[in-house]
Design a protein around this motif. Structure first.
Motif, short mmCIF file in Angstrom:
data_model
loop_
_atom_site.label_atom_id
_atom_site.label_comp_id
_atom_site.label_asym_id
_atom_site.label_seq_id
_atom_site.Cartn_x
_atom_site.Cartn_y
_atom_site.Cartn_z
N LEU A 90 -5.42 2.27 6.04
CA LEU A 90 -4.88 1.17 5.24
C LEU A 90 -4.11 1.65 4.01
O LEU A 90 -3.14 1.01 3.59
CB LEU A 90 -6.01 0.23 4.82
N LEU A 91 -4.53 2.74 3.42
CA LEU A 91 -3.85 3.24 2.22
C LEU A 91 -2.40 3.62 2.49
O LEU A 91 -1.56 3.57 1.60
CB LEU A 91 -4.61 4.43 1.64
N ALA A 92 -2.12 3.99 3.74
CA ALA A 92 -0.75 4.38 4.09
C ALA A 92 0.21 3.20 4.04
O ALA A 92 1.43 3.39 4.00
CB ALA A 92 -0.73 5.00 5.49
N LEU A 93 -0.33 1.97 4.00
CA LEU A 93 0.54 0.79 3.95
C LEU A 93 1.27 0.67 2.62
O LEU A 93 2.25 -0.08 2.51
CB LEU A 93 -0.30 -0.48 4.19
N GLU A 94 0.81 1.38 1.61
CA GLU A 94 1.46 1.29 0.30
C GLU A 94 2.93 1.69 0.38
O GLU A 94 3.77 1.16 -0.35
CB GLU A 94 0.72 2.17 -0.70
N ASN A 95 3.24 2.61 1.27
CA ASN A 95 4.63 3.05 1.41
C ASN A 95 5.52 2.00 2.07
O ASN A 95 6.74 2.11 2.03
CB ASN A 95 4.69 4.34 2.25
N SER A 96 4.89 0.97 2.67
CA SER A 96 5.65 -0.06 3.37
C SER A 96 5.84 -1.33 2.54
O SER A 96 6.49 -2.28 3.01
CB SER A 96 4.94 -0.43 4.69
N ILE A 97 5.28 -1.36 1.35
CA ILE A 97 5.38 -2.57 0.53
C ILE A 97 6.83 -2.94 0.26
O ILE A 97 7.23 -4.10 0.32
CB ILE A 97 4.60 -2.40 -0.80
N GLY A 98 7.65 -1.94 -0.01
CA GLY A 98 9.06 -2.20 -0.30
C GLY A 98 9.83 -2.72 0.89
O GLY A 98 10.93 -3.27 0.73
N SER A 99 9.30 -2.59 2.08
CA SER A 99 9.99 -3.06 3.28
C SER A 99 9.86 -4.57 3.47
O SER A 99 10.61 -5.16 4.26
CB SER A 99 9.44 -2.34 4.52
#
Length: 249
Positions: A90-99
């Motif tokens: 789940l922590l890897a989702l932080e990189n997708s917030i801007g998408s």
């Protein structure tokens, strides 16, 4: 294309007048316009705060350029988030917030990254939907109310015109045109209500409904991701919403 409907509807009325040999210029009566549009607007002001009045008028612009509701791209985003969460955590989702294309989705992703419980996540996102619905609902009601008031204001304008016409009984050559002008206000009231305000109100309600559906779809996807469901299950959940979207498009 929605605004084009108004133009075509008015065009049909004008065409009918021309076929009957009536000049459309007879409809250009400023007092009738003021009575119908002005009085209807300020009657709505009695019922609604100024902020709702302005919001309702802005929503009329949706007839020209309705907000884009990207169901398909949102499904792709949510499926991608699910795949990332399953593979990298789940922590890897932080990189997708801007998408994400909207604040609602970005906030939801951020809450997942922050470790918000899925039940709390669902509750917060549902409250956000309810708040947005409460924000937009008065705008549609304002347009609906104006559509309700304008025919009555048209009758008032017609009565005022007839009162003026009665003062011309000693001038028969002016009496006929004065009576004709008196009924222009009635036509204004009916046109404003049935071609502009009421259709616009229903269109705004439809767009709000699509926006709500979009956010419920997003909520379903984000909660599914937070719960750790597999991507195929997520796709099945989202397919329900995209199917409803296509039927209402």
């Amino acid at each position: 294309m929605n605004f084009l409907g108004i133009i075509l509807a008015v065009g049909c009325i004008v065409a009918g007048m021309l076929l009957e040999g009536t000049s459309p210029l007879m409809m250009l009566v400023l007092p009738a316009f003021l009575v119908v549009v002005g009085a209807s607007f300020f009657a709505c002001w009695v019922q609604f705060p100024l902020s709702d009045m302005i919001g309702g008028l802005k929503c009329i612009l949706w007839l020209l350029s309705p907000p884009r509701i990207p169901f398909d791209s949102q499904v792709e985003l949510l499926v991608g988030l699910s795949t990332t969460a399953r593979q990298q955590g789940l922590l890897a989702l932080e990189n997708s917030i801007g998408s994400a294309s909207d604040d609602y989705t970005r906030d939801g992703i951020q809450m997942i990254v922050d470790g918000v419980d899925k039940d709390a996540l669902k509750s917060i996102l549902e409250n956000a939907i309810a708040v947005e619905e409460a924000k937009y609902e008065p705008y549609a009601k304002m347009l609906e109310a104006m559509g309700g008031y304008s025919p009555t204001m048209g009758i008032i304008g017609a009565v005022l015109g007839l009162i003026h016409a009665m003062s011309l009984l000693d001038r028969p050559d002016e009496l006929g045109p004065a009576i004709a002008v008196a009924f222009v206000a009635t036509i204004y009231g009916l046109v404003v209500a049935n071609i502009i305000c009421l259709p616009a109100s229903n269109r705004v309600k439809g767009i709000i409904g699509q926006m709500t559906l979009y956010k419920y779809m997003t909520l379903e996807g984000l909660v599914s991701i937070a719960a750790g469901e597999n991507t195929m299950m997520l796709k099945r959940r989202l397919a329900v919403y995209t199917g409803e979207k296509n039927e209402n498009a």
